[in-house]
Design an enzyme around this catalytic site. Structure first.
Site, PDB file in Angstrom:
ATOM      1  N   HIS A  61       0.891  -1.063   0.019  1.00  0.00           N
ATOM      2  CA  HIS A  61       0.018   0.154   0.043  1.00  0.00           C
ATOM      3  C   HIS A  61       1.000   1.203  -0.119  1.00  0.00           C
ATOM      4  CE1 HIS A  61       0.502  -0.026   4.329  1.00  0.00           C
ATOM      5  NE2 HIS A  61       0.254   1.195   4.382  1.00  0.00           N
ATOM      6  N   ASP A 102      -0.182  -7.676   1.859  1.00  0.00           N
ATOM      7  CA  ASP A 102       0.452  -6.562   1.643  1.00  0.00           C
ATOM      8  C   ASP A 102       1.948  -6.279   1.863  1.00  0.00           C
ATOM      9  OD1 ASP A 102       0.418  -3.641   1.615  1.00  0.00           O
ATOM     10  OD2 ASP A 102      -0.045  -3.407   3.818  1.00  0.00           O
ATOM     11  N   GLY A 190       3.106   6.522   8.311  1.00  0.00           N
ATOM     12  CA  GLY A 190       4.364   7.011   8.390  1.00  0.00           C
ATOM     13  C   GLY A 190       5.358   5.914   8.462  1.00  0.00           C
ATOM     14  N   SER A 192       4.234   2.935   8.014  1.00  0.00           N
ATOM     15  CA  SER A 192       3.821   1.440   7.160  1.00  0.00           C
ATOM     16  C   SER A 192       5.128   1.108   6.166  1.00  0.00           C
ATOM     17  CB  SER A 192       2.876   2.289   5.789  1.00  0.00           C
ATOM     18  OG  SER A 192       1.609   2.271   6.401  1.00  0.00           O
ATOM     19  N   GLY A 193       5.406  -0.121   6.175  1.00  0.00           N
ATOM     20  CA  GLY A 193       6.447  -0.608   5.367  1.00  0.00           C
ATOM     21  C   GLY A 193       7.708  -0.929   6.196  1.00  0.00           C
TER      22      GLY A 193
END
Length: 243
Positions: A61, A102, A190, A192-193
């Site tokens: 995402h 994801d 922020g 994320s990942g």
């Protein structure tokens, strides 16, 4: 029970609540030398983890048409390495509605040096880790909803939660999701990942990639990371990690 509509993806944006919540500043790159900042126009929007000299693991995402990958620093505005990439591959089964699968892998245009202690790949998890295992999360996000993005990388520690326990809060949790937190610390937009890492016999292992959690970034309920062990063969096929 938290309803599905309360889910918030942890990517930075206009309405983001961006930061590791209730963490502390990282004082040395040795804490997480695999940490990456994904940026456009000098603005941080997601995190990632270096998994070999030319590949960064993140969340699907977070994908954009191009990204500047910053590594080797505690301050995302002061990169030691900054590499431009248009190669951001998502898992083919990614579902933006359920946030399942994801996973994203960014291919860098050149290899990072193997002799720089500020940048070091993290081993990708090839097994499950049990509930209660302590894990490290890192990222550049806001301390609370609506706060400012810190210049310095943040770190916090959370315990892993198994799927059945997590489903008491989130019915949508799948086998590709690793829950953690809910005891006062957690991730937010922020982040994320970015990495969910466990130290296994002295070796840091990348268990998951920050994916989603409660709206408002509540630390009273678990958040979810995409679980790397669940798609280990896909990660292998799309990177240069060793078996």
């Amino acid at each position: 029970m938290i309803a599905a509509f309360a889910i918030l993806l942890f990517v930075a944006g206009a309405n983001a609540d961006n930061r590791i919540v209730n963490g502390e500043e990282v004082t040395s790159t040795s804490v997480a030398p695999w940490q990456a900042s994904l940026q456009q126009g000098g603005s941080h929007f997601c995190g990632g983890s270096l998994i070999d000299a030319t590949h960064v693991m993140s969340a699907c995402h977070c994908r954009k048409s191009f990204v500047n990958v910053v590594l080797g620093t505690l301050q995302y505005k002061n990169p030691k390495y900054e590499l431009y990439s248009t190669d951001f591959k998502c898992h083919p089964s990614y579902n933006s509605r359920t946030i399942d699968y994801d996973y994203g892998i960014i291919t860098l245009p050149e290899a990072l040096p193997s002799n720089d202690a500020d940048v070091s790949p993290i081993t990708v998890a090839n097994k499950e880790y049990s509930e209660g295992t302590n894990a490290q999360i890192t990222g550049w996000g806001r301390l609370t909803g609506g706060g400012v993005i810190p210049d310095t990388l943040q770190v916090a520690y959370v315990n892993l939660i198994d799927r059945s326990t997590c489903q008491d809060t989130w019915t949508i949790v799948t086998e590709r999701m690793q829950c953690a937190g809910g005891q006062g610390e957690g991730a937010c937009n922020g982040d994320s990942g970015g990495p969910l890492a466990v130290k296994d016999n002295g070796v840091w292992v990348l268990v998951g990639n920050t994916s989603w959690g409660a709206s408002g970034c509540s630390t009273g309920v678990p958040s979810a990371w995409s679980k790397n062990f669940a798609v280990y063969s896909w990660i292998q096929a799309n990177s240069n990690i060793s078996v």
